[in-house]
Design a protein around this motif. Structure first.
Motif, mmCIF file in Angstrom:
data_model
loop_
_atom_site.group_PDB
_atom_site.id
_atom_site.type_symbol
_atom_site.label_atom_id
_atom_site.label_comp_id
_atom_site.label_asym_id
_atom_site.label_seq_id
_atom_site.Cartn_x
_atom_site.Cartn_y
_atom_site.Cartn_z
ATOM 1 N N THR A 157 0.640 -1.162 -0.227
ATOM 2 C CA THR A 157 0.083 -0.208 0.002
ATOM 3 C C THR A 157 0.591 1.058 0.030
ATOM 4 O OG1 THR A 157 -0.831 0.042 2.908
ATOM 5 C CG2 THR A 157 -1.661 -1.390 1.113
ATOM 6 N N SER A 158 1.948 1.177 0.306
ATOM 7 C CA SER A 158 2.853 2.555 0.207
ATOM 8 C C SER A 158 2.972 2.977 -0.917
ATOM 9 C CB SER A 158 4.048 2.031 1.417
ATOM 10 O OG SER A 158 5.368 2.966 0.692
ATOM 11 N N ARG A 159 2.776 4.311 -1.368
ATOM 12 C CA ARG A 159 3.296 5.259 -1.989
ATOM 13 C C ARG A 159 4.313 5.731 -2.961
ATOM 14 N NH1 ARG A 159 0.464 3.216 -6.689
ATOM 15 N NH2 ARG A 159 1.291 5.592 -7.700
ATOM 16 N N SER A 160 5.457 5.372 -1.858
ATOM 17 C CA SER A 160 6.501 6.741 -1.860
ATOM 18 C C SER A 160 7.670 5.563 -2.721
ATOM 19 C CB SER A 160 7.125 5.797 -0.175
ATOM 20 O OG SER A 160 7.633 4.383 -0.079
ATOM 21 N N TRP A 161 7.896 4.234 -2.967
ATOM 22 C CA TRP A 161 8.359 3.526 -4.074
ATOM 23 C C TRP A 161 7.994 4.131 -5.715
ATOM 24 C CZ3 TRP A 161 7.477 0.639 -8.948
ATOM 25 C CH2 TRP A 161 9.021 -0.191 -9.487
ATOM 26 N N TRP A 162 6.970 4.574 -5.850
ATOM 27 C CA TRP A 162 6.120 4.910 -7.087
ATOM 28 C C TRP A 162 6.661 5.509 -7.017
ATOM 29 C CZ3 TRP A 162 4.488 1.470 -10.632
ATOM 30 C CH2 TRP A 162 4.384 -0.092 -10.087
ATOM 31 N N ASN A 163 5.889 6.617 -6.203
ATOM 32 C CA ASN A 163 6.389 8.485 -6.333
ATOM 33 C C ASN A 163 7.984 9.004 -5.663
ATOM 34 O OD1 ASN A 163 3.760 8.442 -6.386
ATOM 35 N ND2 ASN A 163 3.876 9.291 -4.421
ATOM 36 N N SER A 164 9.174 7.854 -5.529
ATOM 37 C CA SER A 164 10.991 8.744 -5.973
ATOM 38 C C SER A 164 11.047 7.894 -7.087
ATOM 39 C CB SER A 164 10.906 7.547 -4.619
ATOM 40 O OG SER A 164 10.713 7.828 -3.425
ATOM 41 N N GLY A 165 10.662 7.239 -7.951
ATOM 42 C CA GLY A 165 10.984 7.138 -9.278
ATOM 43 C C GLY A 165 10.995 5.556 -10.069
ATOM 44 N N GLY A 166 10.293 5.189 -8.992
ATOM 45 C CA GLY A 166 9.684 3.333 -9.531
ATOM 46 C C GLY A 166 8.085 3.723 -10.744
ATOM 47 N N GLN A 167 7.199 4.517 -10.450
ATOM 48 C CA GLN A 167 6.897 4.571 -12.184
ATOM 49 C C GLN A 167 7.353 5.086 -12.800
ATOM 50 O OE1 GLN A 167 3.201 4.780 -11.116
ATOM 51 N NE2 GLN A 167 3.324 4.611 -13.181
ATOM 52 N N GLU A 168 8.349 5.701 -13.177
ATOM 53 C CA GLU A 168 8.928 5.633 -14.617
ATOM 54 C C GLU A 168 10.219 3.922 -15.114
ATOM 55 O OE1 GLU A 168 9.523 7.775 -11.761
ATOM 56 O OE2 GLU A 168 7.717 9.354 -13.062
#
Length: 81
Positions: free
Chosen positions: A12-23
């Motif tokens: 449930t954490s979004r930190s990885w996605w928001n720290s460059g994981g999404q890209e």
């Protein structure tokens, strides 16, 4: 043997996605909304090594520690790359 990388929606954490994981995910999957991708083992290993360096990779609960799960694709399962 191919490897399936899948978004773990129980993480449930979004930190990885928001720290460059999404890209990083979009670069592999080709689409932002792709829930999974099948790649060769060597590509999966390289991608996971990069993913682990992004803050938040291990920020999930014990049952879903990482935002993306890795599983081997069984030999008898048809594979589309």
């Amino acid at each position: 043997m191919p490897t399936r990388l899948s978004i773990d929606f129980e993480h449930t954490s979004r930190s990885w996605w928001n720290s460059g994981g999404q890209e990083l995910w979009e670069g592999l999957a080709g689409e932002s909304d792709a829930p999974r991708v099948v790649v060769e083992d060597s590509i999966a290993a390289s991608w996971l090594a990069q993913a682990e360096r992004i803050p938040g990779w291990s920020a999930g609960p014990d049952f879903a520690p990482h935002p993306v799960a890795s599983t081997a694709v069984p030999d008898d399962e048809p594979v589309e790359y």
